[in-house]
Write a protein that holds these residues in place. Sequence first.
Motif, mmCIF file in Angstrom:
data_model
loop_
_atom_site.group_PDB
_atom_site.id
_atom_site.type_symbol
_atom_site.label_atom_id
_atom_site.label_comp_id
_atom_site.label_asym_id
_atom_site.label_seq_id
_atom_site.Cartn_x
_atom_site.Cartn_y
_atom_site.Cartn_z
ATOM 1 N N MET A 1 75.963 39.149 56.245
ATOM 2 C CA MET A 1 74.740 39.183 55.616
ATOM 3 C C MET A 1 74.549 37.762 54.725
ATOM 4 O O MET A 1 75.297 37.491 53.932
ATOM 5 N N THR A 3 72.875 35.848 52.237
ATOM 6 C CA THR A 3 71.842 36.367 51.321
ATOM 7 C C THR A 3 71.567 35.034 50.266
ATOM 8 O O THR A 3 71.042 35.220 49.152
ATOM 9 N N ASN A 32 66.136 48.482 52.038
ATOM 10 C CA ASN A 32 66.005 47.499 51.319
ATOM 11 C C ASN A 32 67.326 47.213 50.323
ATOM 12 O O ASN A 32 67.520 46.169 50.008
ATOM 13 N N ARG A 35 69.492 45.296 52.271
ATOM 14 C CA ARG A 35 69.359 43.742 52.475
ATOM 15 C C ARG A 35 69.645 42.979 51.217
ATOM 16 O O ARG A 35 69.824 41.957 50.994
ATOM 17 N N CYS A 36 69.820 43.932 50.027
ATOM 18 C CA CYS A 36 70.325 43.488 48.644
ATOM 19 C C CYS A 36 71.855 43.442 48.872
ATOM 20 O O CYS A 36 72.401 43.179 47.629
ATOM 21 N N ILE A 79 70.536 46.218 59.683
ATOM 22 C CA ILE A 79 70.158 44.999 58.910
ATOM 23 C C ILE A 79 71.288 44.381 58.509
ATOM 24 O O ILE A 79 71.380 43.073 58.319
ATOM 25 N N ASN A 80 72.182 45.300 57.976
ATOM 26 C CA ASN A 80 73.540 44.643 57.350
ATOM 27 C C ASN A 80 74.851 45.149 57.871
ATOM 28 O O ASN A 80 75.221 46.396 57.187
#
Length: 278
Positions: A1, A3, A32, A35-36, A79-80
């Motif tokens: 990921m 970031t 979400n 995503r973090c 997503i991750n």
Amino acid sequence: MNTERIATSISVDQTRKRRVVGVGGIKRLFANLARCDVGTLVRVDNDTVSPTNPARQDYRSTDIGFPKTAVSAEEALAINPGVCFEMVNRDICSLNHREQEVLMEDADLLIASTDSFPAQARCNQMALEFNVPALFLGVYAEGRGGEIIIVEPKSDGGCFRCIAESRYRAFAEGRAQVSSQGGTIMDLDFVDAIAEQVGIGMITRGADNRFGRLMERLGGRNLLLTKLDPDFSIGEPDLFAQHLGSGPANFAFSTIALHRPRRPDCPDCARFRGRAAS
Ligand SMILES: [Zn+2]
């Protein structure tokens, strides 16, 4: 990921070490948090995706009939891939005490995003007993307003029961419960977005960035109320008018943050707060 575009505002070296447990309608919120770069997401849900879900949550018609935990896991991992996603295909209220203990062990945050009063009540007890900070989020009927309750067991702030005491009475008397019936995905996303920000603030508390400072800036205010419809009011007199004024600028899409103390007569605070530690 990768970031690098968020690393100045979110302490991803901390989020990677965190374990967040989610109950109820948590799919977008967990996507979400993935995503973090939150390290471990644990979704507790025994439902399958129903035909009414795609209209107001981010499920697809092709998800209908599949377990919500599995659909959510697939999305978060797409997503991750670095996220550890744990699926608990159970109703939170069906977990025995040992199972609750295992679920909450090493949890950094519990998020309850459900209209089910028994599930909310159980989450409050678990947060207090196992000393895990918790967020309760909800959208009111027709999506005209929303609320986020922040429970920090080690603080002198109220728990969910202290703050939502009237709902415990309503439930005991068999009266109608707060429901998000009529709320749309726009309303749910608005409240989710606030909860996501507070959640990141809670699990990266103290970091030298805007989310790391958020809880300190909140200063113990543990009830966030959001006005999503221009004609929504809450309380008598209306809390939004009281705090934001009654002029045309008090329109909609605004949030007030209030402090609600612990109630000395709260049965959950008396019985559960810090019990596992003693
Ligand atoms: Zn309480």
